[in-house]
Design a protein around this motif. Structure first.
Motif, mmCIF file in Angstrom:
data_model
loop_
_atom_site.group_PDB
_atom_site.id
_atom_site.type_symbol
_atom_site.label_atom_id
_atom_site.label_comp_id
_atom_site.label_asym_id
_atom_site.label_seq_id
_atom_site.Cartn_x
_atom_site.Cartn_y
_atom_site.Cartn_z
ATOM 1 N N ASP A 179 -4.116 -11.331 -5.257
ATOM 2 C CA ASP A 179 -3.947 -10.605 -4.423
ATOM 3 C C ASP A 179 -4.127 -9.511 -4.999
ATOM 4 O OD1 ASP A 179 -2.939 -10.981 -1.270
ATOM 5 O OD2 ASP A 179 -4.723 -9.252 -2.002
ATOM 6 N N GLY A 180 -4.184 -8.248 -4.181
ATOM 7 C CA GLY A 180 -3.831 -6.778 -4.746
ATOM 8 C C GLY A 180 -2.460 -6.071 -4.218
ATOM 9 N N ALA A 181 -2.656 -4.662 -4.942
ATOM 10 C CA ALA A 181 -0.776 -4.537 -3.905
ATOM 11 C C ALA A 181 -1.300 -3.263 -3.681
ATOM 12 C CB ALA A 181 0.159 -4.624 -4.236
ATOM 13 N N ASP A 182 -0.867 -2.457 -2.993
ATOM 14 C CA ASP A 182 -0.126 -1.043 -2.813
ATOM 15 C C ASP A 182 0.342 -0.447 -3.757
ATOM 16 O OD1 ASP A 182 -2.663 -1.218 -0.177
ATOM 17 O OD2 ASP A 182 -0.973 -2.195 0.255
ATOM 18 N N GLU A 212 -1.620 -13.193 3.943
ATOM 19 C CA GLU A 212 -1.854 -12.990 2.801
ATOM 20 C C GLU A 212 -0.321 -13.622 1.844
ATOM 21 O OE1 GLU A 212 -2.215 -8.527 1.717
ATOM 22 O OE2 GLU A 212 -4.460 -8.945 1.306
ATOM 23 N N ALA A 270 -3.876 -6.912 6.079
ATOM 24 C CA ALA A 270 -3.700 -8.453 6.167
ATOM 25 C C ALA A 270 -2.244 -8.920 5.212
ATOM 26 C CB ALA A 270 -4.884 -8.529 5.404
ATOM 27 N N SER A 321 -7.253 -10.006 0.243
ATOM 28 C CA SER A 321 -7.340 -9.314 0.828
ATOM 29 C C SER A 321 -8.218 -8.160 0.454
ATOM 30 C CB SER A 321 -7.242 -8.821 2.395
ATOM 31 O OG SER A 321 -7.326 -10.139 3.158
ATOM 32 N N GLY A 322 -8.599 -7.306 0.369
ATOM 33 C CA GLY A 322 -8.624 -5.446 -0.325
ATOM 34 C C GLY A 322 -9.399 -5.491 -1.145
ATOM 35 N N SER A 323 -10.069 -4.355 -2.091
ATOM 36 C CA SER A 323 -10.687 -4.050 -2.734
ATOM 37 C C SER A 323 -10.798 -5.083 -4.203
ATOM 38 C CB SER A 323 -10.880 -3.005 -2.734
ATOM 39 O OG SER A 323 -10.090 -1.613 -3.206
ATOM 40 N N THR A 324 -9.139 -4.349 -4.281
ATOM 41 C CA THR A 324 -9.616 -5.341 -6.017
ATOM 42 C C THR A 324 -9.559 -6.678 -6.110
ATOM 43 O OG1 THR A 324 -7.524 -3.493 -6.603
ATOM 44 C CG2 THR A 324 -8.094 -5.315 -8.253
ATOM 45 N N LYS A 328 2.435 -4.546 0.223
ATOM 46 C CA LYS A 328 1.022 -4.488 0.838
ATOM 47 C C LYS A 328 1.116 -4.399 1.902
ATOM 48 C CE LYS A 328 -0.663 -8.521 -0.295
ATOM 49 N NZ LYS A 328 -1.897 -7.693 -1.295
ATOM 50 N N GLY A 329 -0.691 -4.896 2.205
ATOM 51 C CA GLY A 329 -0.605 -4.882 3.973
ATOM 52 C C GLY A 329 -1.497 -3.640 4.067
ATOM 53 N N GLY A 330 -2.064 -2.528 3.464
ATOM 54 C CA GLY A 330 -2.787 -1.494 3.109
ATOM 55 C C GLY A 330 -3.800 -1.822 4.311
ATOM 56 N N GLY A 331 -4.203 -3.274 3.860
ATOM 57 C CA GLY A 331 -5.979 -3.638 5.128
ATOM 58 C C GLY A 331 -5.622 -4.160 5.980
HETATM 59 O O1 LIG Z 1 -3.877 -5.122 3.329
HETATM 60 C C1 LIG Z 1 -4.099 -5.186 2.543
HETATM 61 C C2 LIG Z 1 -3.559 -6.283 1.926
HETATM 62 O O2 LIG Z 1 -2.542 -6.329 1.481
HETATM 63 C C3 LIG Z 1 -4.318 -5.566 -0.075
HETATM 64 O O3 LIG Z 1 -4.247 -6.506 -1.285
HETATM 65 C C4 LIG Z 1 -3.791 -4.482 -0.368
HETATM 66 O O4 LIG Z 1 -3.875 -3.177 0.470
HETATM 67 C C5 LIG Z 1 -4.826 -3.489 -2.394
HETATM 68 O O5 LIG Z 1 -5.655 -3.505 -1.487
HETATM 69 P P1 LIG Z 1 -6.707 -2.769 -1.973
HETATM 70 O O6 LIG Z 1 -6.716 -4.236 -3.597
HETATM 71 O O7 LIG Z 1 -7.868 -2.795 -2.067
HETATM 72 O O8 LIG Z 1 -5.869 -1.286 -2.939
#
Ligand SMILES: O=C[C@H](O)[C@H](O)[C@H](O)COP(=O)(O)O
Length: 245
Positions: free
Chosen positions: A87-90, A109, A105, A33-36, A100-103
């Motif tokens: 998956d992405g990461a914060d 995840e 999810a 989940s997330g933008s990446t 993780k978990g900035g969004g």
């Molecule tokens: O809860 C959201 C997830 O852990 C995302 O993978 C994480 O926050 C990174 O999101 P982004 O790719 O938008 O930086």
């Protein structure tokens, strides 16, 4: 820092990760989940043999990414052995442990990551810590909690030494706290910079708190990380992690 540069680095990382880690034999794919991860789904949707994939989501947003890219949607109940998950990461430390978990999810995840043979992280250059978690990501580790436990968990986090612990508010999107896809709340707890050899210990203390569903620490999950750099290059890192399946 231009948004365009950040998006370009996300796409570079995501496309490289998919190109280098989806094997001919891989069929069940975890989609984070997330933008990446948007770019992971985009790349998967471009592959000529995309019809063979069954993609396992990690949130409602992830489901949308899968469907929007013409990929077949599966579920973790039916497909609990996932060939590879992206998956992405914060934030990423030098052991490839993650926040993780900035969004919000993190629970699904981690469920998908724990059900995957390979777990690959994709991120832009802002996420790579020079060493410790908590260096760039100052919002605290996200913790998913059962709603009626939040007062107790907040107190427990301060007893564990948190500098701050706050129930994540939904802001303008909704009056009151963020409610996760699982019907829970998120608490963000700041423990400052966390030494590499203390992440696992802290995570184990957090997960034992009554009311905690899951933490945003992903310890010993990611075996590879692809980071898109500002100059257009890609940093690819790898570590050995315990086999999960
Ligand atoms: O809860 C959201 C997830 O852990 C995302 O993978 C994480 O926050 C990174 O999101 P982004 O790719 O938008 O930086």
């Amino acid at each position: 820092m231009s948004e365009e540069l950040i998006e370009k680095s996300k796409k570079l990382a995501a496309f490289a990760a998919v190109n280098e880690n989806v094997l001919k034999s891989d069929r069940i794919i975890g989609v984070g989940s997330g933008s990446t991860v948007v770019y992971v789904a985009e790349r998967l949707g471009q592959l000529e043999d995309k019809e063979k994939f069954i993609c396992i989501p990690t949130s409602f947003q992830s489901k949308q990414l899968i469907l929007d890219n013409g990929l077949r949607l599966g579920n973790v109940e039916e497909f609990d052995e996932i060939d590879v998950a992206f998956d992405g990461a914060d934030e990423i430390d030098t052991n490839l442990n993650l926040i993780k978990g900035g969004g919000a999810a993190l629970y699904q995840e981690k469920l998908v990551a724990s059900s995957s043979r390979k777990f690959i992280v994709v991120a832009d250059f802002r996420k790579q810590s020079p060493e410790k978690l908590g260096h760039f990501w100052r919002k605290g580790v996200p913790i998913e909690v059962v709603p009626n436990s939040y007062v107790k968990v907040l107190k427990d986090l301060f007893k564990l030494g948190a500098n701050s612990a706050t129930l994540r508010d939904a802001g303008k999107a909704k009056a009151g706290p963020v409610v996760t896809d699982n019907g829970n709340f998120i608490i963000d707890a700041d423990f400052g910079e966390i030494p590499l050899n203390k992440v696992k210990e802290l995570d184990e203390k957090l997960i034992r708190l009554v009311g905690v569903v899951e933490t945003g620490f992903f310890v010993d999950y990611a075996e590879k990380a692809y980071i898109g750099n500002e100059d257009g290059s890609i940093t690819s890192l790898s570590v050995s992690v315990p086999a999960r399946l």
